[in-house]
Design an enzyme around this catalytic site. Structure first.
Site, short mmCIF file in Angstrom:
data_model
loop_
_atom_site.label_atom_id
_atom_site.label_comp_id
_atom_site.label_asym_id
_atom_site.label_seq_id
_atom_site.Cartn_x
_atom_site.Cartn_y
_atom_site.Cartn_z
N ASP A 69 -9.61 -3.65 -5.79
CA ASP A 69 -8.71 -2.74 -5.08
C ASP A 69 -8.67 -1.43 -5.86
OD1 ASP A 69 -6.41 -1.34 -4.07
OD2 ASP A 69 -5.55 -3.24 -3.40
N HIS A 106 -8.40 -4.48 -0.98
CA HIS A 106 -7.16 -3.93 -0.45
C HIS A 106 -6.83 -4.56 0.90
CE1 HIS A 106 -4.02 -0.90 -0.69
NE2 HIS A 106 -4.23 -0.59 0.58
N SER A 149 0.83 -1.19 0.00
CA SER A 149 0.00 0.00 0.00
C SER A 149 0.87 1.25 0.00
CB SER A 149 -0.97 -0.03 1.18
OG SER A 149 -1.96 0.95 1.06
#
Length: 316
Positions: free
Chosen positions: A258, A288, A165
């Site tokens: 995502d 995610h 991320s």
């Protein structure tokens, strides 16, 4: 059809539980300090017993020139001898959340299963510390690791950078700095569903609005905090990099549900076009950080298995 209907059923169970407890997800908490505390509380509830096969040590090391020192947590396979590959680990959290302690579980797992020394860096967070503070902290920690390989028991020719991320975006940005500043040399980079494009113009960035984990509104807010009102350069938003040649071989994975899906696929394609070896995996049904929230799901186990295999191949 709602995008939520596309989520893998096993992975959706904990996500639905999160939204029942916290309608709107993490980003529904407007105060960033309160949001961080909530995330820490949830991560703490997921803690597992200490792994006897891995030792941990915290150190304070020099930060960027003229800036505060930074903390790192070092993970070593217990009883290992000789030099080992090294993994420089950058935690996630949208540039505004997260810390080293919150990622003990994956850092420990990488250490044990790859057989590597893992150095996890604690970098400053926005909005208190906008760009370039986080990436400069990450680069300073990488330089310290590379300069102390003998003490760490790390093979200087086998260093990878790993992050998910925001940590994935910082992984690429740190690799760009290493390329542009003449080192340290990197064998490999593994940006996991990296956060790399501040423009929020892709199809997936407009599709993902109500998943509850890193939806569009939260991403826009995080980028605004991270940039602090200044325009993004390539070290803030690596999707803006004009030249991606000369970066280390890469592995990128992302889920179909995502927000970062399209920017990550596009970046992987750019790496390939620039002659950078890049392995890309797009996981149907994964949102995610699904493998973090649903670690026992079959999809999550496959995701981790593919990552571990890639790291072993790259660092052997």
């Amino acid at each position: 059809m709602s995008r939520r209907d596309l989520i893998d059923p096993e992975c959706r169970v904990p996500l639905d539980g999160l939204l029942e407890a916290l309608p709107g997800g993490f980003n529904s908490i407007p105060d960033i300090v309160a949001r961080r505390a909530t995330v820490q509380q949830i991560l703490a509830s997921m803690e597992v017993p200490e792994n006897p096969n891995v030792t941990k040590e915290d150190r304070v090391v020099p930060g960027p020139e003229g800036e505060p020192d930074i903390s790192v947590r070092i993970y070593r396979p217990a009883g290992a001898t000789g030099t080992l590959p090294g993994i420089y680990y950058i935690h996630g959290g949208g540039m505004v959340l997260g810390d080293v302690a919150g990622e003990d579980i994956p850092a420990t797992m990488l250490c044990e299963q790859v057989g590597a020394v893992v150095v996890s860096v604690e970098y400053r967070l926005a909005p208190e510390h906008p760009h370039p503070a986080p990436v400069e902290d990450c680069y300073a920690g990488l330089r310290w690791m590379a300069a102390n390989t003998a003490d760490l028991g790390v093979d200087a020719d086998r260093i990878a950078v790993y992050g998910a991320s925001a940590g994935g975006g910082l992984t690429i940005a740190t690799a760009l700095l290493a390329r542009d500043r003449g080192g340290p040399a990197l064998r490999f980079m593994m940006p996991i569903y990296p956060m790399i494009d501040d423009r929020n113009e892709t199809v997936s960035s407009q599709e993902i609005t109500d998943i509850g984990i890193w939806d569009r509104a939260g991403n826009i807010e995080a980028w605004a905090w991270y940039l602090g009102g200044k325009p993004a350069d390539e070290y803030a938003a690596p999707a803006r990099a004009v030249d991606v040649s000369g970066l280390p071989p890469a592995f990128i994975d992302v889920g179909t549900v995502d927000l970062f899906r399209d920017e990550d696929i596009a970046f992987a394609q750019r790496l390939m076009a620039a002659g950078v070896p890049c392995e890309l995996h797009v996981h149907p049904g994964s949102y995610h950080a699904a493998e973090t929230f649903a670690p026992d799901a079959a999809l999550s186990r496959r995701i981790w298995g593919i990552r571990i295999d890639a790291l072993r191949r790259a660092l052997t």
